[in-house]
Design a protein around this motif. Structure first.
Motif, PDB file in Angstrom:
ATOM      1  N   GLY A 168       0.814  -1.208   0.000  1.00  0.00           N
ATOM      2  CA  GLY A 168       0.000   0.000   0.000  1.00  0.00           C
ATOM      3  C   GLY A 168       0.849   1.260   0.000  1.00  0.00           C
ATOM      4  O   GLY A 168       2.027   1.248   0.387  1.00  0.00           O
ATOM      5  N   TRP A 169       0.240   2.364  -0.408  1.00  0.00           N
ATOM      6  CA  TRP A 169       1.003   3.615  -0.506  1.00  0.00           C
ATOM      7  C   TRP A 169       1.208   4.276   0.853  1.00  0.00           C
ATOM      8  O   TRP A 169       1.993   5.212   0.985  1.00  0.00           O
ATOM      9  CB  TRP A 169       0.321   4.596  -1.464  1.00  0.00           C
ATOM     10  CG  TRP A 169      -1.113   4.947  -1.130  1.00  0.00           C
ATOM     11  CD1 TRP A 169      -2.226   4.312  -1.577  1.00  0.00           C
ATOM     12  CD2 TRP A 169      -1.552   6.007  -0.292  1.00  0.00           C
ATOM     13  NE1 TRP A 169      -3.349   4.905  -1.055  1.00  0.00           N
ATOM     14  CE2 TRP A 169      -2.963   5.959  -0.274  1.00  0.00           C
ATOM     15  CE3 TRP A 169      -0.909   7.000   0.451  1.00  0.00           C
ATOM     16  CZ2 TRP A 169      -3.740   6.851   0.462  1.00  0.00           C
ATOM     17  CZ3 TRP A 169      -1.675   7.889   1.184  1.00  0.00           C
ATOM     18  CH2 TRP A 169      -3.079   7.814   1.173  1.00  0.00           C
ATOM     19  N   THR A 170       0.524   3.771   1.895  1.00  0.00           N
ATOM     20  CA  THR A 170       0.721   4.294   3.248  1.00  0.00           C
ATOM     21  C   THR A 170       0.399   3.193   4.247  1.00  0.00           C
ATOM     22  O   THR A 170      -0.384   2.295   3.964  1.00  0.00           O
ATOM     23  CB  THR A 170      -0.180   5.518   3.518  1.00  0.00           C
ATOM     24  OG1 THR A 170       0.064   6.005   4.840  1.00  0.00           O
ATOM     25  CG2 THR A 170      -1.654   5.154   3.396  1.00  0.00           C
ATOM     26  N   ASN A 171       1.038   3.257   5.424  1.00  0.00           N
ATOM     27  CA  ASN A 171       0.590   2.427   6.540  1.00  0.00           C
ATOM     28  C   ASN A 171       0.209   3.298   7.735  1.00  0.00           C
ATOM     29  O   ASN A 171       0.004   2.807   8.839  1.00  0.00           O
ATOM     30  CB  ASN A 171       1.650   1.389   6.938  1.00  0.00           C
ATOM     31  CG  ASN A 171       2.972   2.026   7.349  1.00  0.00           C
ATOM     32  OD1 ASN A 171       3.044   3.213   7.683  1.00  0.00           O
ATOM     33  ND2 ASN A 171       4.041   1.231   7.328  1.00  0.00           N
ATOM     34  N   ASN A 172       0.072   4.584   7.462  1.00  0.00           N
ATOM     35  CA  ASN A 172      -0.267   5.549   8.497  1.00  0.00           C
ATOM     36  C   ASN A 172      -1.776   5.770   8.526  1.00  0.00           C
ATOM     37  O   ASN A 172      -2.282   6.830   8.191  1.00  0.00           O
ATOM     38  CB  ASN A 172       0.465   6.875   8.249  1.00  0.00           C
ATOM     39  CG  ASN A 172       0.232   7.871   9.360  1.00  0.00           C
ATOM     40  OD1 ASN A 172      -0.027   7.497  10.507  1.00  0.00           O
ATOM     41  ND2 ASN A 172       0.309   9.160   9.019  1.00  0.00           N
TER      42      ASN A 172
ATOM     43  N   ASN B 226      -2.841  -9.015   5.991  1.00  0.00           N
ATOM     44  CA  ASN B 226      -1.717  -8.571   6.809  1.00  0.00           C
ATOM     45  C   ASN B 226      -2.134  -7.479   7.778  1.00  0.00           C
ATOM     46  O   ASN B 226      -1.349  -7.125   8.675  1.00  0.00           O
ATOM     47  CB  ASN B 226      -0.590  -8.036   5.923  1.00  0.00           C
ATOM     48  CG  ASN B 226       0.061  -9.128   5.097  1.00  0.00           C
ATOM     49  OD1 ASN B 226       0.362 -10.208   5.594  1.00  0.00           O
ATOM     50  ND2 ASN B 226       0.271  -8.852   3.821  1.00  0.00           N
ATOM     51  N   GLN B 227      -3.330  -6.947   7.587  1.00  0.00           N
ATOM     52  CA  GLN B 227      -3.797  -5.813   8.374  1.00  0.00           C
ATOM     53  C   GLN B 227      -5.228  -6.067   8.838  1.00  0.00           C
ATOM     54  O   GLN B 227      -5.959  -6.862   8.239  1.00  0.00           O
ATOM     55  CB  GLN B 227      -3.713  -4.526   7.544  1.00  0.00           C
ATOM     56  CG  GLN B 227      -2.277  -4.192   7.141  1.00  0.00           C
ATOM     57  CD  GLN B 227      -2.184  -3.077   6.105  1.00  0.00           C
ATOM     58  OE1 GLN B 227      -3.012  -2.960   5.222  1.00  0.00           O
ATOM     59  NE2 GLN B 227      -1.142  -2.259   6.232  1.00  0.00           N
TER      60      GLN B 227
ATOM     61  N   ASN C 241      -5.724   1.849  -3.224  1.00  0.00           N
ATOM     62  CA  ASN C 241      -4.577   0.965  -2.970  1.00  0.00           C
ATOM     63  C   ASN C 241      -3.790   1.322  -1.711  1.00  0.00           C
ATOM     64  O   ASN C 241      -2.565   1.328  -1.707  1.00  0.00           O
ATOM     65  CB  ASN C 241      -3.653   0.929  -4.193  1.00  0.00           C
ATOM     66  CG  ASN C 241      -4.389   0.471  -5.436  1.00  0.00           C
ATOM     67  OD1 ASN C 241      -5.099  -0.524  -5.405  1.00  0.00           O
ATOM     68  ND2 ASN C 241      -4.238   1.221  -6.520  1.00  0.00           N
ATOM     69  N   HIS C 242      -4.522   1.556  -0.621  1.00  0.00           N
ATOM     70  CA  HIS C 242      -3.825   1.899   0.625  1.00  0.00           C
ATOM     71  C   HIS C 242      -3.471   0.666   1.456  1.00  0.00           C
ATOM     72  O   HIS C 242      -2.588   0.749   2.304  1.00  0.00           O
ATOM     73  CB  HIS C 242      -4.676   2.859   1.461  1.00  0.00           C
ATOM     74  CG  HIS C 242      -5.793   2.217   2.238  1.00  0.00           C
ATOM     75  ND1 HIS C 242      -6.973   1.799   1.641  1.00  0.00           N
ATOM     76  CD2 HIS C 242      -5.915   1.903   3.566  1.00  0.00           C
ATOM     77  CE1 HIS C 242      -7.772   1.294   2.561  1.00  0.00           C
ATOM     78  NE2 HIS C 242      -7.153   1.338   3.737  1.00  0.00           N
ATOM     79  N   ARG C 243      -4.139  -0.490   1.213  1.00  0.00           N
ATOM     80  CA  ARG C 243      -3.908  -1.652   2.053  1.00  0.00           C
ATOM     81  C   ARG C 243      -2.761  -2.512   1.521  1.00  0.00           C
ATOM     82  O   ARG C 243      -2.404  -2.448   0.338  1.00  0.00           O
ATOM     83  CB  ARG C 243      -5.182  -2.497   2.159  1.00  0.00           C
ATOM     84  CG  ARG C 243      -6.315  -1.805   2.917  1.00  0.00           C
ATOM     85  CD  ARG C 243      -7.480  -2.766   3.121  1.00  0.00           C
ATOM     86  NE  ARG C 243      -7.062  -3.941   3.882  1.00  0.00           N
ATOM     87  CZ  ARG C 243      -7.203  -4.084   5.198  1.00  0.00           C
ATOM     88  NH1 ARG C 243      -7.757  -3.127   5.915  1.00  0.00           N
ATOM     89  NH2 ARG C 243      -6.805  -5.189   5.803  1.00  0.00           N
TER      90      ARG C 243
ATOM     91  N   ALA D 279       3.954  -5.357   7.154  1.00  0.00           N
ATOM     92  CA  ALA D 279       3.501  -4.286   6.276  1.00  0.00           C
ATOM     93  C   ALA D 279       3.089  -3.020   7.015  1.00  0.00           C
ATOM     94  O   ALA D 279       2.759  -2.028   6.389  1.00  0.00           O
ATOM     95  CB  ALA D 279       2.305  -4.778   5.442  1.00  0.00           C
ATOM     96  N   GLY D 280       3.118  -3.062   8.357  1.00  0.00           N
ATOM     97  CA  GLY D 280       2.653  -1.909   9.113  1.00  0.00           C
ATOM     98  C   GLY D 280       1.139  -1.788   9.055  1.00  0.00           C
ATOM     99  O   GLY D 280       0.453  -2.636   8.493  1.00  0.00           O
TER     100      GLY D 280
END
Length: 376
Positions: free
Chosen positions: A194-198, A240-241, A328-330, A365-366
């Motif tokens: 993903g493009w972020t994990n924040n 993963n999340q 596509n954040h995940r 993956a955060g």
């Protein structure tokens, strides 16, 4: 009564015209068939009861090698193999008319919708897995001059018993010159980065308001050049999340388009469910989610969709994709096989990842439920 009969007859006629034969692509049972039926099988050639083949590590078994013209109507396998994740280690390939680049290449489990490397029963019009560990395919597979199917053991242990029955028919006349050939492509992303994990929830403004109009970074089910039609996909997911993994839209790009001509409203919507599948599995003829995991890191899900009522045609090229999370954040793991028909020759399929990389494994993956150094 007559009005109802006429309406149903008209509907059947529309379905026949759309698919080219009957709605299920079966022969017309009211007409005498003139093909010659055959079966390739693992039957014991001596007539005894050792009706299987053993396949050693690194070995390939050819399960079909026949001349045409003809059509494969049904494929059945069952496998006795004690190695963990053997369904990901065994590779199925199919070749039409003497080609050297396969038209079908996938781990055998993934081809039959078992992309997590474990058995579960499910039912559809084209593929099914029955009790106990029976793998069935009903996609029609025509070939003009030759068909070859192989099974390769990329594991470290032998396949103790490979059973198979492949029913096919041959014709006394050539195939139509405009016949399309069956293809299937395996893809995976472990993970979809993903493009972020924040983020804390899928509805965070940071991710929920992100736009994606051109499919940049989407997970790709398949790409093809030439002319043909897309007919469906099976996909498995290892989260993963935490939270719902399906915040992503399907997008289809036809004949080189830069933006999708067909775009959906959510992953569960594409697979013809709704609202995170309600947390319950289901399995129907053309769509389903036979495995639905909890919305937590480590959970597993499996889904499928077949476009038999309206295959998606293309004349020059085709790309089928889906987002992994909104825009596509995940960063979950996807494993898929896409199915389509096209005129040969085809572009070479992407090479399979090495066998150890195909085995489902949680990834750092955060994001929620994932520390970045490992999943809690």
């Amino acid at each position: 009564m007559m009005k109802r009969f006429v309406s149903m007859s008209l509907l059947l006629g529309v379905c026949v015209a759309a698919w080219g034969q009957s709605p299920s692509s079966w022969p017309d049972l009211t007409q005498q068939q003139t093909y010659t039926p055959h079966r390739a099988s693992s039957t014991d050639p001596t007539g005894a009861n050792q009706d299987f083949r053993t396949v050693g590590p690194g070995a390939t078994a050819t399960v079909l090698d026949v001349d045409g013209p003809g059509t494969i109507a049904h494929i059945w396998f069952t496998i006795a193999d004690n190695e963990p994740y053997n369904l990901k280690r065994i590779v199925l390939r199919m070749y039409w008319d003497g080609e050297t680049s396969p038209s079908v290449e996938a781990p055998i489990g993934d081809f039959f919708g078992l992309g997590l490397g474990e058995y579960h029963t499910w039912q559809s019009e084209m593929l099914s897995v029955g009790n106990d560990k029976s793998l069935n395919c009903f996609f029609p597979m025509p070939f003009a001059s030759h068909a070859r199917i192989t099974v390769t053991n990329e594991g470290n242990q032998p396949i103790n018993a490979l059973y198979y029955n492949i029913d096919y028919r041959t014709y006394s006349h050539p195939l139509s010159r405009d016949t399309l050939y069956f293809h299937a492509e395996y893809q995976q992303a472990q993970p979809n980065r993903g493009w972020t994990n924040n983020w804390k929830t899928n509805q965070d403004a940071l991710v929920n308001d992100k736009t994606n109009s051109d499919g940049q970074g989407n997970y790709v089910w398949m790409e093809a050049k030439g002319h043909g039609q897309y007919v469906g996909v099976t996909m498995s997911v290892l989260q993963n999340q935490d939270m719902w993994w399906g915040e992503g839209d399907d997008m289809f790009f036809i004949d080189g388009a830069k933006t999708p001509q067909i775009i959906g409203t959510g992953t569960e919507d594409y697979f013809l469910g709704a609202w995170d599948f309600g947390g319950r599995p289901f399995s129907y003829q053309l769509y389903g989610a036979p495995v639905v995991g909890a919305e937590l890191a480590g959970s597993r899900s499996s889904v499928y969709r077949f476009h038999l009522a309206q295959p998606i045609p293309f004349q020059k090229s085709f790309k089928a994709t889906i987002e992994h999370g909104n825009a596509n954040h995940r960063s979950d793991n996807f494993y898929s096989v896409a199915y389509w028909y096209q005129a040969d020759p085809h572009e070479p399929l992407p090479p399979l990842p090495p066998v150890e990389q195909r085995l489902p494994a949680l990834q750092p993956a955060g994001g929620p439920g994932n520390s970045g150094a490992g999943v809690h």
